[in-house]
Motif scaffolding. Structure first.
Motif, PDB file in Angstrom:
ATOM      1  N   ARG A  61       0.837  -1.193   0.000  1.00 56.46           N
ATOM      2  CA  ARG A  61       0.000   0.000   0.000  1.00 56.46           C
ATOM      3  C   ARG A  61       0.876   1.248   0.000  1.00 56.46           C
ATOM      4  NH1 ARG A  61      -4.996   1.175   4.227  1.00 56.46           N
ATOM      5  NH2 ARG A  61      -5.777   3.082   3.217  1.00 56.46           N
ATOM      6  N   LEU A  68      -7.330  -0.410   0.555  1.00 54.47           N
ATOM      7  CA  LEU A  68      -6.550  -1.527   0.026  1.00 54.47           C
ATOM      8  C   LEU A  68      -7.057  -2.018  -1.321  1.00 54.47           C
ATOM      9  CD1 LEU A  68      -5.940  -3.358   3.387  1.00 54.47           C
ATOM     10  CD2 LEU A  68      -4.162  -2.450   1.882  1.00 54.47           C
ATOM     11  N   THR A  71      -5.153  -0.163  -3.700  1.00 53.71           N
ATOM     12  CA  THR A  71      -3.801  -0.726  -3.805  1.00 53.71           C
ATOM     13  C   THR A  71      -3.781  -1.897  -4.785  1.00 53.71           C
ATOM     14  OG1 THR A  71      -3.288  -0.108  -1.514  1.00 53.71           O
ATOM     15  CG2 THR A  71      -1.924  -1.819  -2.516  1.00 53.71           C
TER      16      THR A  71
END
Length: 213
Positions: A61, A68, A71
């Motif tokens: 990340r 996330l 990410t």
């Protein structure tokens, strides 16, 4: 089958680890073919860390990532040129901790077939697909037995052509199969009729096959 997968994952409450560890996320791409496949990458063999190992697209990340899922999608775009607009989120799986102390969160996404994907050659050298049926039928080559304290984990290892799918990626697959497809598979019990490979050296990177994890 894929509609049922979506329903099951949406109803699933994934494990969330509240550990103060560096975070990473991966995308498990399910390719929407008549016979669905899963998409994997192979880390470039020239790299010193995890060179030649198979993983799902993903990584650490970044400070600018709001969550996330961002990410996972950003890393997939950077690593294999998979645009986020081509990913239909199906759900997420439980957090895992890699050998190197990274908390990894997997997301499952459906993608169209035959996208113009290509590996970022600084990190990867191959993108490949494996039939979902191979995992549903649990066609593992053997089972790695990994001891963590008093607990033993039975982690499948799959051979897809020249590629070996094992470690953290295989642990994610076990949850995907059990939760998303209702398969009788678990990390907590040995499967019938599988060769057991006992990993006695805790320094082996059995959990360290995810990107940067």
């Amino acid at each position: 089958m894929l509609e049922k997968l979506h329903e099951r994952l949406q109803a699933h409450t994934p494990r969330k680890l509240g550990l103060a560890l560096p975070q990473a996320a991966v995308l498990i791409p399910v390719v929407d073919r008549p016979e669905p496949t899963l998409l994997f990458t192979r880390r470039a063999t020239h790299l010193k860390q995890h060179g030649g190992q198979v993983a799902f697209p993903g990584g650490k990340r970044e400070p600018d990532d709001p969550d996330l899922l961002t990410t996972a999608l950003r890393e997939a775009q950077e690593e294999i040129a998979l645009a986020p607009r081509h990913v239909t989120l199906l759900g997420r799986l439980g957090d895992l901790v890699s050998l190197h102390g990274i908390r990894v969160t997997p997301f499952v996404g459906l993608i169209p077939p035959d996208l113009p994907l290509h590996p970022e050659l600084g990190e990867l050298d191959v993108i490949f697909e494996a039939p979902l049926a191979m995992f549903l039928e649990d066609r593992r080559s053997h089972t790695d037995v990994i001891s963590i304290g008093q607990r033993s984990l039975y982690v499948p290892s799959y051979q897809a052509g020249e590629h070996v799918i094992w470690g953290l990626s295989a642990m994610m697959l076990v949850e995907l199969l059990a939760v998303g497809f209702g398969q009788s598979i678990s990390l907590d019990r040995p499967p019938p009729d599988s060769r057991l490979n006992y990993r006695l050296d805790a320094r082996q990177p059995v959990f360290g096959d995810e990107r940067d994890a």
